[in-house]
Design an enzyme around this catalytic site. Structure first.
Site, PDB file in Angstrom:
ATOM      1  N   LYS A  59       0.859  -1.184   0.000  1.00 35.88           N
ATOM      2  CA  LYS A  59       0.000   0.000   0.000  1.00 35.88           C
ATOM      3  C   LYS A  59       0.893   1.231   0.000  1.00 35.88           C
ATOM      4  CE  LYS A  59      -3.701  -2.036   2.772  1.00 35.88           C
ATOM      5  NZ  LYS A  59      -4.472  -1.917   4.024  1.00 35.88           N
ATOM      6  N   GLY A  60       0.383   2.335  -0.522  1.00 32.49           N
ATOM      7  CA  GLY A  60       1.135   3.585  -0.508  1.00 32.49           C
ATOM      8  C   GLY A  60       1.206   4.177   0.891  1.00 32.49           C
TER       9      GLY A  60
ATOM     10  N   GLY B  77       3.018   7.494   1.159  1.00 34.55           N
ATOM     11  CA  GLY B  77       3.547   8.839   0.944  1.00 34.55           C
ATOM     12  C   GLY B  77       2.892   9.983   1.663  1.00 34.55           C
ATOM     13  N   GLU B  78       1.589  10.205   1.507  1.00 32.93           N
ATOM     14  CA  GLU B  78       0.948  11.396   2.057  1.00 32.93           C
ATOM     15  C   GLU B  78       0.209  11.155   3.358  1.00 32.93           C
ATOM     16  OE1 GLU B  78       1.330  14.478   0.856  1.00 32.93           O
ATOM     17  OE2 GLU B  78       2.639  13.651  -0.678  1.00 32.93           O
TER      18      GLU B  78
END
Length: 144
Positions: free
Chosen positions: A93-94, A96-97
């Site tokens: 899963k991402g 980053g933000e």
């Protein structure tokens, strides 16, 4: 947070974040994304501000725009909730933000909990907190 009721100065002592993660592909860069995002959220929450004069941006350089430095970073605690499933390759899963989005709101809520002053215009500065404390017209009891 700790808030000095005499000055409005806000000190962020610790940031705890929890993340629903899939398979972590690279633990070092994964944690770097999380911590970088938390520090970015800290800056957004307590110090970064674009000033304008007559509709023109007046913070034209990093000399005028305050960013967090290593001395501003509080204790960072990360909780990883590994689900083992994700939409990306290898069930990943991402990240980053997701670590920077809630930080400013959490700081504002912690200040409200500490001194009863709700700041809704970021960043949460000492001047805004002090003005809010003065507007209460009553002594602030630590921890409310």
């Amino acid at each position: 947070v700790a808030v000095d009721p005499h000055t409005g100065q806000v000190t962020v002592n610790k940031i705890v974040s929890a993340h629903d993660v899939g398979t972590i592909m690279n633990p070092l860069t994964h944690q770097g994304q999380i911590e970088g995002g938390m520090v970015q959220g800290l800056g957004y929450g307590v110090m970064e501000e674009i000033m304008t004069e007559d509709g023109q941006i007046s913070t034209l350089s990093l000399g005028d725009y305050k960013l967090p430095t290593v001395n501003d970073i509080p204790e960072l605690v990360t909780v990883l909730l590994e689900s083992g499933s994700g939409p990306a390759p290898y069930q990943s899963k991402g990240i980053g933000e997701s670590s920077n989005i809630p930080v400013a709101a959490a700081i504002a809520n912690a200040v409200a909990d500490a001194v009863g002053v709700r700041i809704t215009d970021l960043p949460v500065t000492a001047e805004k907190v002090f003005a809010g404390i003065q507007a209460l017209g009553e002594p602030v009891v630590h921890g409310r």
